[in-house]
Each structure stands twice: as C-alpha cells, then as structure tokens.
Design an enzyme around this catalytic site. Sequence first.
Site: not given
Length: 447
Positions: A254-256, A287
């Site tokens: 859900g992020d980098d 992502s």
Amino acid sequence: MRIGCVWETLACLTAAIMVLKSCTCTAAGEVVTCSEIVPMVYRNDKISITDFGGIGDGRTLNTKAFNEAIYRIKHLRRRGGTLLYIPPGVYLTQTFNLTSRMTLYLAKGAVIKATQNTANWPLIAPLASYGRGRERPGGRYISFIHGEALHDVIITGENGTIDGQGGVWWNMWRRRTLQFTRPNLIEFKDSRGIIISNVIFKNSPFWNIHPVYCSNVVIRHVTILAPPDSPNTDGIDPDSSSHVCIEDSYISTGDDLVAVKSGWDQYGIKYARPSNDITIRRLTGSSPFAGIAIGSETSGGVYNVLAEHITLKNMGIGIHLKTNIGRGGIIRNITVSDVYMVNVRKGIKISADVGDHPDKNYNPNALPVLKHVRIKNVRGKKVQQAGLIHGLKNSPFTDICLSNINLQGPIISPTNVPWKCSYVSGGAIQVNPSPCLELIRTRYKCR
C-alpha cells in the site's frame, strides 16, 4: 549458459516487455549480483521450534517457545551459530527478538503469525534520527521480529511466510485511535551482516523490512504482500544504512516498494548518518505510491544509489525522489536505469515539497541539496504524466540528466502538459515526450 541463468531468462520473458534487459546475465552466464557483500553461512547446529514446545496449530501462542529457543542459541554459543527450524504449520506468537549468529529457517508451509492482541505490545524508544515515533509523538511499538546490535543473522527458508496480521493496526490508524507508532514487521537496528531471503512477508502493520543504522545487508528472493489500501506498508526501507543489496524480489503493498531514508528534519541532521552504497536490482511490483523512492526522510543524506532492471505495474509514481524544506541533507549520485512501467499516474517525480515534519522546531533554512541524478533507459505505457521536477528557489536541483526515456500516455494538449519543472538544471537526450525547457534549452553534457 548455466541452468540458473536460463530459468531467470525464461521467467523474465513472461514478466514484461523489456524482459531481456531485466535478465542481467553476463556473457559467461553468471547473474550480476551484489549479494556477495554478506556470505551465506550454513550452520551445523540445528534445533526446531518444536523442541521447545512449539505447536503449529494456528491457535496456540508460541511466544515462550520462540524466546526459549533463541535464549538457547544466544547463551550456548555453538561454533558457527545455530539454525532455528520452523516446520510446516501456523505458529502464532507475540513479538520476539533475534540474536547474533543465528538462522531463522522457515520450511515450506511454515507460517509465523503475529497475534492480533495489541494491548500488551511492547514499546521501545523512538529512533534518534527521528526524535519521536514516525506517526505519533513518543515511543513506538517494537517490530514483530526485532534485532538490535546484532551480527551474522539470516532469515531464510523454503518460501515460508511471516504474517503480521496488520488489519487490526490499519483500522486503528484509520480510526485515529493509535497511541504510538505502529510496529514494523521486521526491523534490524545497529546491526551488520544480515541476510533475508526466500521468505514471504505478508500484511505488515507498518513498514515491512526496516534495516536502520545497519551495514552489509542483503535482501533477495523475497515476496512482500499487503493490500493496496493498507496504510504505510512500505516494502523495504533502508534507513541510515550502508552497503545494502536488494535483488530479485516481488513487492505489492500500500506504499512505496523501496524507500531509502536517513532521518527526519533536525533530528536526522543532528544524527548525521547517511544511507549510502545501496543497490536495487531486478525488482517487480505494484503500489498506489512509488516504485523506487528516495525519501522523503533524507536529513542524514543519501548517496551512491543504483536501481536497475525494475518492472512496475499499476503504480502511483514510478520513480520518486522526495524531500522538503527543513530536511537538510544531500541527495547525490543516484542512478535509475532499465525501468519498464505500465499504467502509472506519474512516471518520474523529483520534488522538494513532500512529507510532513515531526514538530514545529525544524529549521526552515535547512534546505536539502539534490544533485547528480541519472535516469536512463526507461519505457512506459499508459503513463498519465511523464514527469514533474520541482526544486527550491534557494536550492535548485542541479545536474539532473535524463536519457533514452519513452513514456507513452494521453494525447498532449494545452490542458495535458507531459512535464512540469522549476528550479532545476541539467540535460536530456532522447526523451519522449519532450521534457521541460529547463533540461533542453542548454547544451549541458551529462557525465
């Protein structure tokens, strides 16, 4: 060509359009790797979690078994260290700490699963380079599997799973009921000689793999998974660490996917420990945020980063270098090459107005410096905007060079500008769509 290299080439051929560039085999058939910085150790002394009462039924709490097994490894100090074997089964446990000269080995079908009981989750002090918890003031919850001041530690196996069961933590974040910063799934602090390989990491409460103040770290052949709406579930975050090798992995979070960090504002400036000599190679993932990121916490500086042979799909941003006023720190000698991306909101973003501050005591005159960046051999389809590069008026980005870049997207029109730039200098060659004037109106020679 060796069999291993043949298999790698076949795998790449099924992965993406620019697959042959992803298969970095030499003419002699050897795969290019940085993993030799930490030699793999094979330990003769082996114990099993079941020797200490471990039960893999998914219901029994195994915290005591893990603690007793690791206590045995630490205090008996067998020559060459000890391997802790996790057989097939689901081993529910609270947090536990690793020790030096050990291997945590997960068999095929083995799952180490974090308890969802957060009430008694231990707290530890904030990192000195952050001054407080990353999300909340004060301390932070200890990572699910933690290691501090260790050396010669291996986490590996037959693609067993470490499951953080992060949903309960994500819901606390969404409801704003968190009292302290969420736990990482794995954190090594002040450690060296670390190998993490052939393991699946799943549903981390916060960042997945966080080596901080570490040196000589190898992370390869891992899979990292979390839902795209899971908050702040970064894949791998080398933080004020040096000589880090990240290779041959798949990350969907859900992020980098990978974010290189080095401390937060005045605290990171004071701690003054950079991240340097980091290689990221043959990474695939997706992502809603960035694929390869530098920052935004860069106050200790980041230099000598190489990211190559990267395949990205369904991304927010493909390549993102990010910092902010008050960060300070120097970002330099960054090379990103041989990237293929598809269905991406923004292909390349380099910006100095990203990220929040730990408190109001940051120095607004502590301006970041960003220079000598090379981005080359990048291909993309369905890229909504090719790029955005915004430096600072009092600290422009310099020596930014783009070459051999083709990012296909919507039809260019007065309302759809492919590049936006300010306070940047450098050069560009063979970039399509044509980049901003700041990079093409001079005959700057990139070297």
